[in-house]
Design an enzyme around this catalytic site. Sequence first.
Site, PDB file in Angstrom:
ATOM      1  N   SER A 144       1.133  21.500  -7.040  1.00  0.00           N
ATOM      2  CA  SER A 144      -0.142  21.350  -6.345  1.00  0.00           C
ATOM      3  C   SER A 144      -0.109  19.986  -5.658  1.00  0.00           C
ATOM      4  O   SER A 144       0.610  19.076  -6.097  1.00  0.00           O
ATOM      5  CB  SER A 144      -1.311  21.403  -7.337  1.00  0.00           C
ATOM      6  OG  SER A 144      -2.508  20.894  -6.762  1.00  0.00           O
ATOM      7  N   ASN A 146      -2.217  18.010  -6.072  1.00  0.00           N
ATOM      8  CA  ASN A 146      -2.844  17.112  -7.034  1.00  0.00           C
ATOM      9  C   ASN A 146      -1.871  16.529  -8.056  1.00  0.00           C
ATOM     10  O   ASN A 146      -2.226  15.600  -8.781  1.00  0.00           O
ATOM     11  CB  ASN A 146      -3.991  17.827  -7.740  1.00  0.00           C
ATOM     12  CG  ASN A 146      -5.022  18.327  -6.751  1.00  0.00           C
ATOM     13  OD1 ASN A 146      -5.040  17.913  -5.593  1.00  0.00           O
ATOM     14  ND2 ASN A 146      -5.877  19.235  -7.190  1.00  0.00           N
ATOM     15  N   THR A 191      -5.992 -34.879  -5.568  1.00  0.00           N
ATOM     16  CA  THR A 191      -6.938 -33.946  -6.173  1.00  0.00           C
ATOM     17  C   THR A 191      -8.224 -34.027  -5.367  1.00  0.00           C
ATOM     18  O   THR A 191      -8.691 -35.122  -5.050  1.00  0.00           O
ATOM     19  CB  THR A 191      -7.211 -34.289  -7.650  1.00  0.00           C
ATOM     20  OG1 THR A 191      -7.697 -35.639  -7.746  1.00  0.00           O
ATOM     21  CG2 THR A 191      -5.940 -34.150  -8.481  1.00  0.00           C
ATOM     22  N   SER A 322      -0.133 -24.107  22.712  1.00  0.00           N
ATOM     23  CA  SER A 322      -1.350 -24.105  23.515  1.00  0.00           C
ATOM     24  C   SER A 322      -1.033 -23.795  24.964  1.00  0.00           C
ATOM     25  O   SER A 322       0.023 -24.182  25.485  1.00  0.00           O
ATOM     26  CB  SER A 322      -2.054 -25.465  23.416  1.00  0.00           C
ATOM     27  OG  SER A 322      -3.165 -25.514  24.285  1.00  0.00           O
TER      28      SER A 322
END
Length: 475
Positions: A144, A146, A191, A322
Amino acid sequence: MAAEISFRTEHDLLGDRDVPAHVYYGVHTLRALENFPITGSPISVYPELIKALACIKQAAAQANHELGLLDATRCDAIVGACAELLEGKLHDQFVVDVIQGGAGTSTNMNANEVIANRALELLGKKKGEYQYLHPNEQVNIGQSTNDVYPSALKVATWFGILGLIDAMAVLRRAFEAKSLEFKDVLKMGRTQLQDAVPMTLGQEFSTYAVMLGEDEERLREAALLICEINMGATAIGTGITAHPDYAPLILKHLKEITGIPLVTAPNLIEATQDCGAFVQLSGVLKRVAVKLSKTCNDLRLLSSGPRAGLGEINLPPMQAGSSIMPGKVNPVIPEVVNQIAFEVIGNDVTVSFAAEAGQLQLNAFEPIIAHSLFKSVTHLRNGCLTLAERCVKGITANEAHLRASVENSIGIVTALNPYIGYANATSVAMEAHATGGRVYDIVLERGLLSEQQLDEILKPEVLTQPTPLYMPPKQ
């Protein structure tokens, strides 16, 4: 003048349809093409899925032949057609859209029809002569959608995960090489984007390698969860229409064909409706994406500038950055990997919703789960290889700038704290911040430590690893 297209007539429960004579798919696939013009991407964009379907159909044919349900001639023809699919042939005939209704039935029927029509040719027959070998009666016997579709998804995902792990290893080794190259390059750690304490650039790059290694292991663990298949479940897990000995036989053949340590689910009804393994795998892929994106954020930040940013490392220039700013170069490789990560995170949300939306004995939304997982695996794999080859391997360090940052940093006062005390260290740090002076010079001026003591304390090997407390000599 265009060549005239010939057709063959095929029949399904809705009636007759003309199918182009040259194609290997049939009426069910044709209707799916018409019903699901969604993404424009056919399932053939995921070759692992096509190969997984071929593995399952081959194993099913061999199992049914052993059970006396399929004669040797038809079995050999089906196996021959599947072998061609495993070689990469006829993948262009898998044309149904990646997003489809019907819980994957269109994908299963696309496979049944392509295999049947190629097998007919191998038998010396014409496409569509299903009286000799039928897509449902022979290719799909004992099956199947499934059980075929979720099992194929697991097999395909296994193949994909192996490829992703290999790509992550390539990237990990690239970071490990840079960690070794930069092992003596001193810099300031940070940090919350503020100066913290010194470290080496090699230590910084080693963390990226370690994170990847950890996630390689998490992926291997997740892969084991998708080794449980539900072949033999047929429609809902009861095994209706399948031979009682079919499930263990197809498992045996599928393991031999794929080399995957597959197992049959102990409860096929549960396995047919449960998408938990896909949710788990998607979560691990999201973990990989999040950590990879964090790494790319770091690379972009560390290379920012070149004059007005941190400018600690240089990414290899890959293209002009750019159309208006001459000479500008952008971190395009980390940027594309960031975007892959954003996509994977979104795919994980999709998988979660789709898995949750299943009802009763089947989840009808596995096609979008498949699409999401395959995109995540494929794009992460490509992203890791691209990041390794076109970025990490070409990174260089601005060593003089990094060393100057350490020498001018207020953060090195932390290293002096055990020797001059917290109050003195705080006072020195405040003066350095207010005046722009160097911590080293202020400590000397105040007579808190000698030049010899400072030089000993501020050695790179002392600053970047645990060391016994340095006690100043008695005066």
